[in-house]
Design a protein around this motif. Structure first.
Motif, mmCIF file in Angstrom:
data_model
loop_
_atom_site.group_PDB
_atom_site.id
_atom_site.type_symbol
_atom_site.label_atom_id
_atom_site.label_comp_id
_atom_site.label_asym_id
_atom_site.label_seq_id
_atom_site.Cartn_x
_atom_site.Cartn_y
_atom_site.Cartn_z
ATOM 1 N N SER A 35 0.743 -1.479 -0.107
ATOM 2 C CA SER A 35 0.409 0.339 0.058
ATOM 3 C C SER A 35 0.683 1.521 -0.251
ATOM 4 N N ILE A 36 0.560 2.012 -0.899
ATOM 5 C CA ILE A 36 1.684 3.248 -0.891
ATOM 6 C C ILE A 36 0.790 4.510 -0.680
ATOM 7 N N SER A 37 1.213 5.537 0.691
ATOM 8 C CA SER A 37 0.518 6.185 0.408
ATOM 9 C C SER A 37 1.287 7.462 0.552
ATOM 10 N N GLN A 38 0.958 8.855 0.569
ATOM 11 C CA GLN A 38 1.434 10.150 0.466
ATOM 12 C C GLN A 38 1.161 11.263 1.426
ATOM 13 N N SER A 39 2.231 11.231 2.827
ATOM 14 C CA SER A 39 0.978 11.665 3.645
ATOM 15 C C SER A 39 1.405 13.222 3.504
ATOM 16 N N LYS A 40 2.871 13.890 3.612
ATOM 17 C CA LYS A 40 3.117 15.114 2.695
ATOM 18 C C LYS A 40 4.363 15.007 1.641
ATOM 19 N N PRO A 41 4.309 16.386 0.867
ATOM 20 C CA PRO A 41 5.631 15.985 -0.208
ATOM 21 C C PRO A 41 6.308 15.596 -0.481
ATOM 22 N N LYS A 42 6.228 14.587 -1.729
ATOM 23 C CA LYS A 42 7.572 14.185 -1.508
ATOM 24 C C LYS A 42 7.983 12.519 -0.302
ATOM 25 N N HIS A 43 7.530 13.039 0.548
ATOM 26 C CA HIS A 43 7.706 11.465 1.580
ATOM 27 C C HIS A 43 5.982 10.598 0.950
ATOM 28 N N TYR A 44 6.556 9.329 0.598
ATOM 29 C CA TYR A 44 6.028 8.441 0.243
ATOM 30 C C TYR A 44 6.274 7.412 1.380
ATOM 31 N N THR A 45 4.919 6.741 1.740
ATOM 32 C CA THR A 45 4.980 5.411 2.120
ATOM 33 C C THR A 45 4.986 3.838 1.987
ATOM 34 N N PHE A 46 5.755 3.021 2.481
ATOM 35 C CA PHE A 46 5.029 2.229 1.672
ATOM 36 C C PHE A 46 4.843 0.758 2.905
ATOM 37 N N ASN A 47 3.970 0.275 3.007
ATOM 38 C CA ASN A 47 3.176 -1.034 4.505
ATOM 39 C C ASN A 47 3.212 -1.558 2.881
ATOM 40 N N ILE A 48 4.428 -2.633 3.305
ATOM 41 C CA ILE A 48 4.569 -4.006 2.933
ATOM 42 C C ILE A 48 4.058 -4.908 3.967
ATOM 43 N N LYS A 49 2.824 -6.018 3.607
ATOM 44 C CA LYS A 49 2.662 -7.193 4.169
ATOM 45 C C LYS A 49 3.297 -8.410 3.320
ATOM 46 N N LYS A 50 3.583 -9.526 4.014
ATOM 47 C CA LYS A 50 4.162 -10.478 3.697
ATOM 48 C C LYS A 50 3.357 -11.691 4.772
ATOM 49 N N ALA A 51 4.166 -12.883 4.692
ATOM 50 C CA ALA A 51 2.769 -13.806 5.020
ATOM 51 C C ALA A 51 2.875 -13.440 6.348
ATOM 52 N N ASN A 52 3.296 -13.283 7.100
ATOM 53 C CA ASN A 52 2.470 -12.870 8.908
ATOM 54 C C ASN A 52 3.585 -11.368 8.945
ATOM 55 N N GLU A 53 4.414 -10.465 8.557
ATOM 56 C CA GLU A 53 4.976 -10.030 8.325
ATOM 57 C C GLU A 53 4.121 -8.767 8.442
ATOM 58 N N GLN A 54 4.463 -7.191 8.844
ATOM 59 C CA GLN A 54 4.419 -6.208 7.573
ATOM 60 C C GLN A 54 5.321 -5.222 8.450
ATOM 61 N N ARG A 55 6.021 -4.349 7.089
ATOM 62 C CA ARG A 55 6.151 -3.131 7.635
ATOM 63 C C ARG A 55 5.975 -1.893 6.472
ATOM 64 N N VAL A 56 6.977 -1.276 7.384
ATOM 65 C CA VAL A 56 5.725 0.803 6.891
ATOM 66 C C VAL A 56 7.572 0.831 6.960
#
Length: 130
Positions: A35-56
């Protein structure tokens, strides 16, 4: 492996998004969803989900080599512990019962405050009419 791409809202700057994707590519090899989101200009946040793991992972486009990574599962564990303490579940059934009674008493005190205030104001207004 074929990657399905679903863009929900197309409001990203395409050049910035390409830079962010190139910067994040070495950080993951396989994943279930992103999941990709942009909270501020030029800042992208990626929510990466694997089987039992989630990283931001957060990427600043001005300095794409600087990445901020957090393990979202640790945040969920902390939130669960705080919720258990707040609701009394950490103390078992007795703790839940005590917290329930305490919250009920707090609500009763608030309602009684309105009733007592109304009872004090009502006789004063009746005396002024005579």
């Amino acid at each position: 492996m074929a990657i399905k791409l679903a863009i929900i809202e197309n409001r990203f700057n395409s050049d910035e998004l390409k830079t962010a994707l190139i910067a994040i590519m070495p950080n993951f090899t396989n994943f279930d969803s992103i999941s990709i989101s942009q909270s501020k200009p030029k800042h992208y946040t990626f929510n990466i989900k694997k089987a039992n793991e989630q990283r931001v992972v957060t990427i600043d486009i001005d300095n794409p080599n600087l990445l901020t990574q957090t393990d979202a599962s640790q945040n969920k564990n902390l939130a669960r512990k705080v919720l258990d303490l707040h609701s009394g579940r950490a103390f078992g059934f007795i703790g839940e019962f005590v917290f329930c009674v305490a919250s009920f008493i707090g609500g009763v005190i608030a309602i009684l405050g309105f009733i007592i205030t109304y009872a004090r104001i009502k006789p004063k207004s009746a005396k002024n009419k005579i």
